[in-house]
Design a protein around this motif. Structure first.
Motif, PDB file in Angstrom:
ATOM      1  N   LEU A 131       0.827  -1.207   0.000  1.00 53.20           N
ATOM      2  CA  LEU A 131       0.000   0.000   0.000  1.00 53.20           C
ATOM      3  C   LEU A 131       0.861   1.258   0.000  1.00 53.20           C
ATOM      4  O   LEU A 131       0.537   2.249  -0.672  1.00 53.20           O
ATOM      5  N   GLY A 132       1.951   1.237   0.752  1.00 52.34           N
ATOM      6  CA  GLY A 132       2.865   2.373   0.749  1.00 52.34           C
ATOM      7  C   GLY A 132       3.488   2.590  -0.620  1.00 52.34           C
ATOM      8  O   GLY A 132       3.603   3.722  -1.096  1.00 52.34           O
ATOM      9  N   LEU A 133       3.889   1.501  -1.263  1.00 53.89           N
ATOM     10  CA  LEU A 133       4.468   1.594  -2.603  1.00 53.89           C
ATOM     11  C   LEU A 133       3.437   2.096  -3.617  1.00 53.89           C
ATOM     12  O   LEU A 133       3.751   2.907  -4.498  1.00 53.89           O
ATOM     13  N   LEU A 153       1.586   6.411  -7.125  1.00 55.43           N
ATOM     14  CA  LEU A 153       0.504   7.316  -7.520  1.00 55.43           C
ATOM     15  C   LEU A 153       0.959   8.761  -7.435  1.00 55.43           C
ATOM     16  O   LEU A 153       0.752   9.547  -8.366  1.00 55.43           O
ATOM     17  N   GLN A 154       1.604   9.113  -6.331  1.00 56.07           N
ATOM     18  CA  GLN A 154       2.064  10.487  -6.164  1.00 56.07           C
ATOM     19  C   GLN A 154       3.183  10.829  -7.142  1.00 56.07           C
ATOM     20  O   GLN A 154       3.234  11.930  -7.678  1.00 56.07           O
ATOM     21  N   ASP A 155       4.080   9.876  -7.390  1.00 54.74           N
ATOM     22  CA  ASP A 155       5.179  10.127  -8.313  1.00 54.74           C
ATOM     23  C   ASP A 155       4.679  10.195  -9.759  1.00 54.74           C
ATOM     24  O   ASP A 155       5.131  11.041 -10.533  1.00 54.74           O
ATOM     25  N   GLY A 156       3.769   9.318 -10.113  1.00 54.27           N
ATOM     26  CA  GLY A 156       3.252   9.309 -11.477  1.00 54.27           C
ATOM     27  C   GLY A 156       2.486  10.572 -11.822  1.00 54.27           C
ATOM     28  O   GLY A 156       2.544  11.057 -12.952  1.00 54.27           O
ATOM     29  N   LEU A 157       1.776  11.118 -10.867  1.00 60.33           N
ATOM     30  CA  LEU A 157       1.012  12.343 -11.106  1.00 60.33           C
ATOM     31  C   LEU A 157       1.803  13.601 -10.765  1.00 60.33           C
ATOM     32  O   LEU A 157       1.321  14.711 -10.964  1.00 60.33           O
ATOM     33  N   VAL A 208      -4.224  11.364  -3.758  1.00 60.85           N
ATOM     34  CA  VAL A 208      -4.757  10.199  -3.041  1.00 60.85           C
ATOM     35  C   VAL A 208      -5.876   9.607  -3.895  1.00 60.85           C
ATOM     36  O   VAL A 208      -6.501  10.313  -4.691  1.00 60.85           O
ATOM     37  N   PRO A 209      -6.142   8.303  -3.766  1.00 55.71           N
ATOM     38  CA  PRO A 209      -7.181   7.688  -4.602  1.00 55.71           C
ATOM     39  C   PRO A 209      -8.560   8.329  -4.428  1.00 55.71           C
ATOM     40  O   PRO A 209      -9.319   8.425  -5.383  1.00 55.71           O
ATOM     41  N   GLU A 210      -8.871   8.793  -3.239  1.00 53.38           N
ATOM     42  CA  GLU A 210     -10.191   9.397  -2.996  1.00 53.38           C
ATOM     43  C   GLU A 210     -10.364  10.690  -3.788  1.00 53.38           C
ATOM     44  O   GLU A 210     -11.440  11.004  -4.280  1.00 53.38           O
ATOM     45  N   LEU A 211      -9.304  11.441  -3.908  1.00 53.08           N
ATOM     46  CA  LEU A 211      -9.362  12.717  -4.616  1.00 53.08           C
ATOM     47  C   LEU A 211      -9.474  12.524  -6.118  1.00 53.08           C
ATOM     48  O   LEU A 211     -10.102  13.312  -6.814  1.00 53.08           O
ATOM     49  N   LEU A 212      -8.891  11.454  -6.624  1.00 50.90           N
ATOM     50  CA  LEU A 212      -8.848  11.240  -8.071  1.00 50.90           C
ATOM     51  C   LEU A 212     -10.058  10.501  -8.620  1.00 50.90           C
ATOM     52  O   LEU A 212     -10.163  10.307  -9.814  1.00 50.90           O
ATOM     53  N   GLY A 213     -10.938  10.025  -7.774  1.00 51.26           N
ATOM     54  CA  GLY A 213     -12.110   9.304  -8.239  1.00 51.26           C
ATOM     55  C   GLY A 213     -11.912   7.802  -8.324  1.00 51.26           C
ATOM     56  O   GLY A 213     -12.812   7.080  -8.737  1.00 51.26           O
ATOM     57  N   VAL A 214     -10.737   7.309  -7.943  1.00 45.00           N
ATOM     58  CA  VAL A 214     -10.465   5.883  -8.031  1.00 45.00           C
ATOM     59  C   VAL A 214     -11.327   5.116  -7.030  1.00 45.00           C
ATOM     60  O   VAL A 214     -11.966   4.120  -7.377  1.00 45.00           O
ATOM     61  N   SER A 215     -11.364   5.586  -5.787  1.00 49.28           N
ATOM     62  CA  SER A 215     -12.120   4.880  -4.748  1.00 49.28           C
ATOM     63  C   SER A 215     -13.621   4.900  -5.031  1.00 49.28           C
ATOM     64  O   SER A 215     -14.301   3.886  -4.898  1.00 49.28           O
ATOM     65  N   SER A 216     -14.148   6.059  -5.425  1.00 48.96           N
ATOM     66  CA  SER A 216     -15.591   6.144  -5.678  1.00 48.96           C
ATOM     67  C   SER A 216     -15.984   5.340  -6.910  1.00 48.96           C
ATOM     68  O   SER A 216     -17.054   4.725  -6.940  1.00 48.96           O
ATOM     69  N   SER A 254     -13.072  13.973 -13.295  1.00 51.41           N
ATOM     70  CA  SER A 254     -12.030  13.618 -12.334  1.00 51.41           C
ATOM     71  C   SER A 254     -11.043  14.776 -12.194  1.00 51.41           C
ATOM     72  O   SER A 254     -10.728  15.447 -13.169  1.00 51.41           O
ATOM     73  N   PRO A 255     -10.555  15.027 -10.974  1.00 45.40           N
ATOM     74  CA  PRO A 255      -9.571  16.099 -10.792  1.00 45.40           C
ATOM     75  C   PRO A 255      -8.291  15.878 -11.587  1.00 45.40           C
ATOM     76  O   PRO A 255      -7.556  16.822 -11.839  1.00 45.40           O
ATOM     77  N   SER A 256      -8.018  14.634 -11.996  1.00 40.30           N
ATOM     78  CA  SER A 256      -6.803  14.395 -12.770  1.00 40.30           C
ATOM     79  C   SER A 256      -6.991  14.730 -14.251  1.00 40.30           C
ATOM     80  O   SER A 256      -6.029  14.751 -14.995  1.00 40.30           O
TER      81      SER A 256
END
Length: 142
Positions: free
Chosen positions: A68-70, A75-79, A85-93, A130-132
């Motif tokens: 999970l840490g990786l 995610l942070q490095d790629g963007l 965070v997944p919640e902000l990007l729409g992944v979790s929803s 999505s915010p991304s």
């Protein structure tokens, strides 16, 4: 350099103590000073409980936390966003919505709920709202 080494040793010692506490807690309880003897003895209920139940559970927890840490780091490095965070990007929803639709409709989906969650996560992240998404590609209704 010396301070970083001392900090690393302190964290490692804390992890070993925490692992000994986790392995000894439960029924049957094993005191931390008896762990080497219990792990070395081939017979007994304590040996079976620790080697067959607690050690795999401890290792799985450590590996899951590292994964999970990786994933967060990637995610942070790629963007290139330290706050991603997944919640902000729409992944979790997106993942939650896809799994909910699968469960409510009773659809027979192979590898459920994993496959709907992955498809929903990708769909949620790729949605135009999505915010991304690029600001120029977002519709006014977002």
């Amino acid at each position: 350099m010396r301070r970083a080494l001392l900090l690393l040793l302190a964290v490692a010692a804390g992890a070993v103590l925490l692992a000994a506490l986790v392995l000894g807690t439960g029924t049957p309880a094993v005191a931390p000073h008896r762990l080497p003897a219990v792990l070395g003895a081939a017979g007994g209920i304590e040996h079976v409980v620790i080697t067959e139940l607690r050690v795999p559970r401890l290792l799985l927890g450590v590996l899951t936390g590292a994964a999970l840490g990786l994933a967060g780091l990637l995610l942070q490095d790629g963007l290139r966003n330290p706050l991603a965070v997944p919640e902000l990007l729409g992944v979790s929803s997106g993942a939650a919505a896809a799994v909910a639709v699968t469960v409510v409709t009773g659809a027979a989906v192979p590898f459920a709920p994993l496959l709907p969650a992955v498809v929903g996560a990708v769909t949620g992240e790729r949605s135009p709202c999505s915010p991304s998404a690029a600001p120029s590609a977002r519709p006014r209704s977002c």
